[in-house]
Scaffold this active site. Structure first.
Site, PDB file in Angstrom:
ATOM      1  N   GLY A   1       0.786  -1.233   0.000  1.00  0.00           N
ATOM      2  CA  GLY A   1       0.000   0.000   0.000  1.00  0.00           C
ATOM      3  C   GLY A   1       0.816   1.279   0.000  1.00  0.00           C
ATOM      4  CD  GLN A   2       4.969   1.692   2.101  1.00  0.00           C
ATOM      5  OE1 GLN A   2       5.093   2.897   2.282  1.00  0.00           O
ATOM      6  NE2 GLN A   2       4.753   0.846   3.072  1.00  0.00           N
ATOM      7  NE  ARG A   3       1.298   9.600  -0.981  1.00  0.00           N
ATOM      8  CZ  ARG A   3       0.022   9.972  -1.102  1.00  0.00           C
ATOM      9  NH1 ARG A   3      -0.516  10.087  -2.291  1.00  0.00           N
ATOM     10  NH2 ARG A   3      -0.718  10.227  -0.042  1.00  0.00           N
TER      11      ARG A   3
ATOM     12  CG  LEU B   1       4.385  -0.491  -3.759  1.00  0.00           C
ATOM     13  CD1 LEU B   1       4.295  -1.643  -2.772  1.00  0.00           C
ATOM     14  CD2 LEU B   1       5.259  -0.899  -4.931  1.00  0.00           C
TER      15      LEU B   1
END
Lengths: 202, 321
Positions: free
Chosen positions: A69-71, A73
């Protein structure tokens, strides 16, 4: 026999469902999956890429896709939309500062054509933390009642203690099953009406 | 073959229409449709859809299409009903409000009726967490925190030129119950020229928008976003990650701040992942602190912790501007 019938009969044989786990980083997506699968949750690193888990749940085989969920990704989430039966949106209930961010990401997902019709389960995770928001607060913060395009439910849970994970999964699996395999589900609150016509055997 | 088709048609048509009209009645007669009645209708609808799908080839194409159109219409009317009943909680509340005054005799009902309505509202105001925000030029210790549960998650926002020292007064003392604080998760945002001295956080640490800070923390997971010039002294068993960061230095959590039990644990070497640099080449955005720098920094922090030095005395431990 219509094409739809053929497709349905085919999927019925497989009894498979595809669930997509998404949410902001630090929500606990991977931890939920590992906990459900009975794996060690003490040394999970932030997900770079994605994880796939396949396990049996009731009569069904669940294919669960857990995408980081990292920005950085998030633009890649779209690559996983195809054939998704249910979207499981995981929320860090203690992350008050990013609820707005969380709401925007969720609502933009719901406009995706390829997720149309997917059931939506919102996991209000990290309920074991003392200062976390309640499911009612999160429901309002994410403006869930405005969702009319998807069948949704919010479920408070804790990946660390394992509370409510299975019951949440039960709801989403039953909801999908009711849609895809309705001929085989036995939902307790809906006994077949007496005047129902038995399906034509072929 | 023809015969069986014919008998099927004879049984199907009236029964299908019976289901359909039952559904129309259900949909039209219910003035305030509940979640259950929606469920019932949807179940009926899916039953009818299934029957119709199974009847494919058994009934004339024209009839089939007519039934499909009817089903579509039901589906639409259910959808519109569902949409119109969306602000249901408010509606129910308003309808019940005049009840107690108007119907004085049915006290039992009045007593029962209001309880389900406030139930979803009640918990919304109760939850709160420990927040430390909007301070400058302060040395903040446990004594400065607002009243909180012994175990809490901590949010730190908008600080500049501050030292946040939540370590036990002396790491070698066994902290007594009153002073004991157990942080279950850490969220930090928008800190400039700050030093964070934190014990081990049981959950994860999530940091945004930090500039020129020193962060001393132990945690389960570590994520840092949009930050520059940060020294991180970290006790962690998973991989810390950075995203959109520059000039970050990592080193192990200083032994001097560890509790005796933590000192015995050996942690793996820190293996940072930079999500802004997902390539085979090493990331230019972070480095591992040299041993000399690490020891020097730990000593300066230990001194600051003992003597409660202000940030101005500590300014040499922060990375240059």
């Amino acid at each position: 026999m219509g094409l739809l019938t053929i497709i349905r009969k085919n999927r019925e044989k497989e009894k498979e469902m595809r669930l997509l786990f998404l949410g902001l980083d630090n929500a606990g997506k991977t931890t939920i999956l590992k906990k459900l699968n009975g794996e060690d949750i003490s040394s999970i690193s932030p997900t770079l890429g994605f994880n796939i888990k396949t396990f049996a749940h009731g009569n069904y085989t669940l294919n669960i896709w857990d995408v980081g969920g990292q920005r950085t990704l998030r633009p890649y989430w779209r690559n996983y939309f195809e054939q998704t039966d249910a979207l499981v949106w995981v929320v860090d209930s203690s992350d008050r500062a990013r609820m707005q961010d969380c709401k925007q990401e969720l609502h933009s997902l719901l406009t995706e054509d390829r997720l149309a019709g997917a059931s939506l389960l919102v996991f209000a995770n990290k309920q074991d933390l003392h200062g976390s928001m309640t499911d009612a607060e999160i429901r309002d913060a994410l403006d869930l009642p405005s969702i009319t395009t998807h069948r949704w439910r919010i479920w408070s849970c804790s990946a660390v203690t394992g509370a409510n994970l299975v019951s949440g999964l039960d709801w989403v699996v039953n909801d999908v099953a009711g849609r895809l395999y309705y001929s085989t589900t036995t939902s307790p609150q809906a006994p077949p009406p007496p005047h129902a016509i038995p399906g034509t055997a072929n | 073959m023809d015969n069986s088709k014919w008998t099927f048609l004879q049984t199907f048509t009236p029964q299908f229409q019976a289901i359909a009209s039952a559904k129309i009645e259900a949909a039209k007669l219910a003035p305030a449709p509940t979640q259950e009645s929606f469920q019932d209708i949807s179940v009926l609808l899916s039953k009818a859809t299934k029957i119709l799908a199974d009847a494919t080839g058994g009934i004339p194409t024209y009839d089939q299409r007519q039934y499909e159109i009817q089903l579509k219409a039901f589906e639409r009317s259910i959808e519109s009903l569902r949409a119109s009943s969306a602000p249901k909680p408010k509606f129910a509340f308003k309808r019940k409000a005049p009840n107690p005054g108007a119907v004085a005799t049915s006290t039992a009902q009045v007593a029962v009726a209001p309880t389900p309505t406030p139930a979803p509202e009640a918990p919304s105001s109760t939850s709160s967490n420990l927040v430390l925000s909007s301070q400058s030029h302060k040395y903040i210790t446990r004594a400065d925190l607002a009243a909180h549960a012994q175990q809490t998650d901590l949010s730190i926002f908008d600080l500049e030129h501050c030292v946040v020292d939540l370590l036990p007064p002396d790491a070698s003392d066994a902290p007594d119950a009153k002073k004991h604080i157990s942080i279950s998760a850490l969220h930090a945002r928008n800190l400039t020229d700050c030093v964070l001295l934190l014990p081990t956080v049981e959950g994860s640490a999530l940091l945004h928008d930090m500039t020129r800070c020193v962060i001393v923390v132990g945690c389960h997971q570590f994520r840092m976003h949009s930050s520059t010039k940060i020294d991180v002294l970290l006790a962690i068993s998973s991989n810390p990650i950075i995203e959109d960061c520059k000039a970050i230095r990592f080193a192990q959590y200083p032994d001097i701040f560890k509790t005796p039990s933590e000192r015995t644990q050996t942690l793996p070497t820190i293996c940072v992942q930079d999500f802004s640099h997902i390539r085979a080449t090493p990331s230019p955005n972070y480095s591992t602190m040299t041993d000399d720098d690490r020891v020097g920094l730990a000593d300066a922090l230990a001194l600051a912790h003992r003597s409660r030095s202000s940030i101005d005395e500590l300014s040499d431990v922060l990375l240059p501007k």
